[in-house]
Enzyme design. Structure first.
Site, PDB file in Angstrom:
ATOM      1  N   CYS A 113      87.369   1.036  35.315  1.00 10.02           N
ATOM      2  CA  CYS A 113      86.682  -0.188  34.897  1.00 10.02           C
ATOM      3  C   CYS A 113      86.277  -0.169  33.418  1.00 10.02           C
ATOM      4  O   CYS A 113      85.934  -1.207  32.862  1.00 10.02           O
ATOM      5  CB  CYS A 113      85.463  -0.425  35.771  1.00 10.02           C
ATOM      6  SG  CYS A 113      85.896  -0.453  37.514  1.00 10.02           S
ATOM      7  N   HIS A 252      80.444  -4.820  32.298  1.00  5.91           N
ATOM      8  CA  HIS A 252      81.404  -4.724  33.402  1.00  5.91           C
ATOM      9  C   HIS A 252      80.772  -5.388  34.623  1.00  5.91           C
ATOM     10  O   HIS A 252      79.618  -5.145  34.952  1.00  5.91           O
ATOM     11  CB  HIS A 252      81.728  -3.259  33.682  1.00  5.91           C
ATOM     12  CG  HIS A 252      82.543  -3.098  34.932  1.00  5.91           C
ATOM     13  ND1 HIS A 252      83.647  -3.855  35.165  1.00  5.91           N
ATOM     14  CD2 HIS A 252      82.389  -2.291  36.017  1.00  5.91           C
ATOM     15  CE1 HIS A 252      84.154  -3.528  36.348  1.00  5.91           C
ATOM     16  NE2 HIS A 252      83.407  -2.585  36.878  1.00  5.91           N
ATOM     17  N   ASN A 282      84.559  -7.756  41.156  1.00  9.96           N
ATOM     18  CA  ASN A 282      84.865  -6.662  40.230  1.00  9.96           C
ATOM     19  C   ASN A 282      86.387  -6.594  40.037  1.00  9.96           C
ATOM     20  O   ASN A 282      87.122  -6.331  40.983  1.00  9.96           O
ATOM     21  CB  ASN A 282      84.328  -5.353  40.837  1.00  9.96           C
ATOM     22  CG  ASN A 282      84.594  -4.139  39.957  1.00  9.96           C
ATOM     23  OD1 ASN A 282      85.360  -4.196  39.002  1.00  9.96           O
ATOM     24  ND2 ASN A 282      83.963  -3.021  40.297  1.00  9.96           N
TER      25      ASN A 282
HETATM   26  N1  COA Z   1      78.419  -6.530  54.915  1.00  6.74           N
HETATM   27  C1  COA Z   1      77.349  -6.254  55.667  1.00  6.74           C
HETATM   28  N2  COA Z   1      76.773  -5.037  55.679  1.00  6.74           N
HETATM   29  C2  COA Z   1      77.318  -4.090  54.900  1.00  6.74           C
HETATM   30  C3  COA Z   1      78.431  -4.331  54.096  1.00  6.74           C
HETATM   31  C4  COA Z   1      78.991  -5.612  54.129  1.00  6.74           C
HETATM   32  N3  COA Z   1      80.069  -5.939  53.388  1.00  6.74           N
HETATM   33  N4  COA Z   1      78.739  -3.189  53.431  1.00  6.74           N
HETATM   34  C5  COA Z   1      77.850  -2.267  53.790  1.00  6.74           C
HETATM   35  N5  COA Z   1      76.996  -2.806  54.684  1.00  6.74           N
HETATM   36  C6  COA Z   1      75.863  -2.165  55.344  1.00  6.74           C
HETATM   37  C7  COA Z   1      75.972  -0.674  55.383  1.00  6.74           C
HETATM   38  O1  COA Z   1      76.793  -0.256  56.452  1.00  6.74           O
HETATM   39  C8  COA Z   1      74.531  -0.263  55.559  1.00  6.74           C
HETATM   40  O2  COA Z   1      74.185  -0.403  56.911  1.00  6.74           O
HETATM   41  P1  COA Z   1      73.264   0.682  57.643  1.00  6.74           P
HETATM   42  O3  COA Z   1      71.955   0.642  56.905  1.00  6.74           O
HETATM   43  O4  COA Z   1      73.200   0.164  59.039  1.00  6.74           O
HETATM   44  O5  COA Z   1      74.005   1.973  57.482  1.00  6.74           O
HETATM   45  C9  COA Z   1      73.750  -1.340  54.791  1.00  6.74           C
HETATM   46  O6  COA Z   1      74.669  -2.429  54.622  1.00  6.74           O
HETATM   47  C10 COA Z   1      73.271  -0.879  53.435  1.00  6.74           C
HETATM   48  O7  COA Z   1      74.291  -0.170  52.781  1.00  6.74           O
HETATM   49  P2  COA Z   1      74.095   0.399  51.333  1.00  6.74           P
HETATM   50  O8  COA Z   1      75.318   1.138  50.964  1.00  6.74           O
HETATM   51  O9  COA Z   1      72.784   1.089  51.242  1.00  6.74           O
HETATM   52  O10 COA Z   1      73.989  -0.955  50.502  1.00  6.74           O
HETATM   53  P3  COA Z   1      73.702  -1.128  48.984  1.00  6.74           P
HETATM   54  O11 COA Z   1      72.509  -1.955  48.798  1.00  6.74           O
HETATM   55  O12 COA Z   1      73.782   0.174  48.223  1.00  6.74           O
HETATM   56  O13 COA Z   1      74.956  -1.983  48.530  1.00  6.74           O
HETATM   57  C11 COA Z   1      77.047  -1.722  47.412  1.00  6.74           C
HETATM   58  C12 COA Z   1      76.251  -1.475  48.681  1.00  6.74           C
HETATM   59  C13 COA Z   1      78.429  -1.151  47.564  1.00  6.74           C
HETATM   60  C14 COA Z   1      77.129  -3.222  47.199  1.00  6.74           C
HETATM   61  C15 COA Z   1      76.310  -1.075  46.213  1.00  6.74           C
HETATM   62  O14 COA Z   1      75.979   0.261  46.527  1.00  6.74           O
HETATM   63  C16 COA Z   1      77.130  -1.086  44.957  1.00  6.74           C
HETATM   64  O15 COA Z   1      77.425  -2.130  44.404  1.00  6.74           O
HETATM   65  N6  COA Z   1      77.444   0.116  44.434  1.00  6.74           N
HETATM   66  C17 COA Z   1      78.195   0.239  43.209  1.00  6.74           C
HETATM   67  C18 COA Z   1      79.609  -0.075  43.475  1.00  6.74           C
HETATM   68  C19 COA Z   1      80.372  -0.233  42.217  1.00  6.74           C
HETATM   69  O16 COA Z   1      79.882  -0.734  41.262  1.00  6.74           O
HETATM   70  N7  COA Z   1      81.615   0.178  42.251  1.00  6.74           N
HETATM   71  C20 COA Z   1      82.521   0.007  41.195  1.00  6.74           C
HETATM   72  C21 COA Z   1      82.240   0.919  40.094  1.00  6.74           C
HETATM   73  S1  COA Z   1      83.189   0.442  38.725  1.00  6.74           S
END
Ligand code: COA
Length: 325
Positions: A113, A252, A282
């Site tokens: 990215c 980004h 993204n």
């Molecule tokens: N829909 C509904 N629930 C979802 C889900 C979706 N698409 N994806 C994950 N969940 C659930 C998980 O299973 C988890 O459930 P649980 O508590 O029962 O286990 C809950 O939501 C919370 O998950 P968590 O991973 O703690 O959520 P979060 O607030 O961290 O958000 C991301 C997840 C991926 C959106 C976030 O961590 C993120 O954006 N990370 C960075 C990713 C990124 O930038 N990547 C590219 C880098 S260039």
């Protein structure tokens, strides 16, 4: 050393739109969850016959037209991508052939990215030293081909698209600083484990879905906020500027909460942050390139403005550039 700036921009987004409502029919998720946790409402998907170079060529042509540069006069093409058309040759070579840019030296950059910021930095180095007169840099991705559409943790986040810029010597303004960094000890946080020389494609790697992107989202989130904040501070320090001097940040577009947490740490008001994550999700290397193009075309960036590009990605890698427009 020559003064180097961006003299043309272009973008291309595939026509097909995949909304959060569409995703609700594919995996157990909701528009509400995706919107509040990421800021994404929809993303674009390339057609079955559209590869990264097809998107790159369209964005590249628009940037060349914007710069009024004939492809025949182009000296360097750099494509930043994690979804190349093939392992080899480089996607940049496919772009060159289509554009008829016979004189250009071509290669790809793999910096996920942060790829567009890396490509910009490389182009600036060549041009400032007089090695080449100009460069076409492109971030292009068809992330839908490496997305596991059965994994709700990742499939809601990514989209396809391309953004491009022509880089050349300028009389005023131009790049004021650039800051890049990498930390390979955190490679396992975000990767495609299969399909390379480590785990070549076999029935087993395919059955285990190893040829799709895997991510530890939570960990990436925390590091991303820290890294983007540090990169912005470092690039501004090198340019002898303060956060308050920045007219527009082009971050980004990975997650609106990452961007806003960074903005808060830097004490930057929301109106000075460019956002389009809602429309495209993204798009990895293409994210900052598309956002920059939109910001220029819609008049959000004006001559004399101080613009900060700030990106991070798998590697981990990160980079920030300060440009006087
Ligand atoms: N829909 C509904 N629930 C979802 C889900 C979706 N698409 N994806 C994950 N969940 C659930 C998980 O299973 C988890 O459930 P649980 O508590 O029962 O286990 C809950 O939501 C919370 O998950 P968590 O991973 O703690 O959520 P979060 O607030 O961290 O958000 C991301 C997840 C991926 C959106 C976030 O961590 C993120 O954006 N990370 C960075 C990713 C990124 O930038 N990547 C590219 C880098 S260039």
């Amino acid at each position: 050393m020559r003064r180097v700036g961006i003299v043309g921009v272009g973008e291309y987004l595939p026509k097909k739109v995949l909304t959060n409502a569409d995703l609700e029919k594919m995996v157990q998720t909701s528009d509400e969850w995706i919107t509040t946790r990421t800021g994404i409402k929809q993303r674009r998907l390339a057609a079955k016959d559209e590869a990264s170079s097809d998107l790159a060529i369209k964005a590249g042509r628009r940037a060349l037209e914007d710069a009024r540069l004939n492809p025949k006069d182009l000296e360097l093409i750099i494509v930043a991508t994690i979804t190349p058309d093939m392992h080899f040759p480089s996607t940049a070579c496919f772009v060159q052939a289509n554009l008829g840019a016979k004189k250009a030296v071509c290669f790809d950059v793999s910096a996920a990215c942060a790829g567009f910021v890396y490509a910009l930095t490389i182009a600036q180095q060549f041009i400032s030293r007089g090695v080449y007169k100009n460069a076409l840099i492109i971030g292009a991705e068809v992330l839908s081909t490496i997305t596991d559409w059965e994994d709700r943790n990742t499939c809601v986040l990514f989209g396809d698209g391309a953004g491009a810029a022509v880089v050349a010597e300028v009389k005023s303004g131009g790049g004021l600083s650039t800051y890049l960094g990498s930390d390979g000890t955190k490679a396992d946080l975000l990767m495609i484990p299969g399909g390379g020389s480590r785990n070549p494609s076999t029935h087993e790697t395919i059955n285990k879905r190893l040829h799709y992107l895997k991510m530890q989202g939570n960990e990436v989130f925390k590091i991303a906020v820290k890294i983007m904040t540090e990169a912005a501070r470092e690039a501004l320090k090198q340019a002898d500027l303060e956060c308050s001097d920045v007219d527009l940040v082009i971050p980004h577009q990975a997650n609106i909460r990452i961007i806003m947490a960074m903005a808060k740490k830097l004490d930057l008001p929301p109106e000075r942050i460019y956002l389009n994550i809602e429309k495209y999700g993204n798009v990895s290397s293409a994210s900052t390139a598309i956002a920059l193009c939109e910001a220029v075309k819609t008049g959000r960036i004006k001559k004399g403005d101080i613009v900060l590009l700030d990106a991070f990605g798998s590697g981990l890698v990160w980079g920030a550039c300060v440009i006087k427009w």
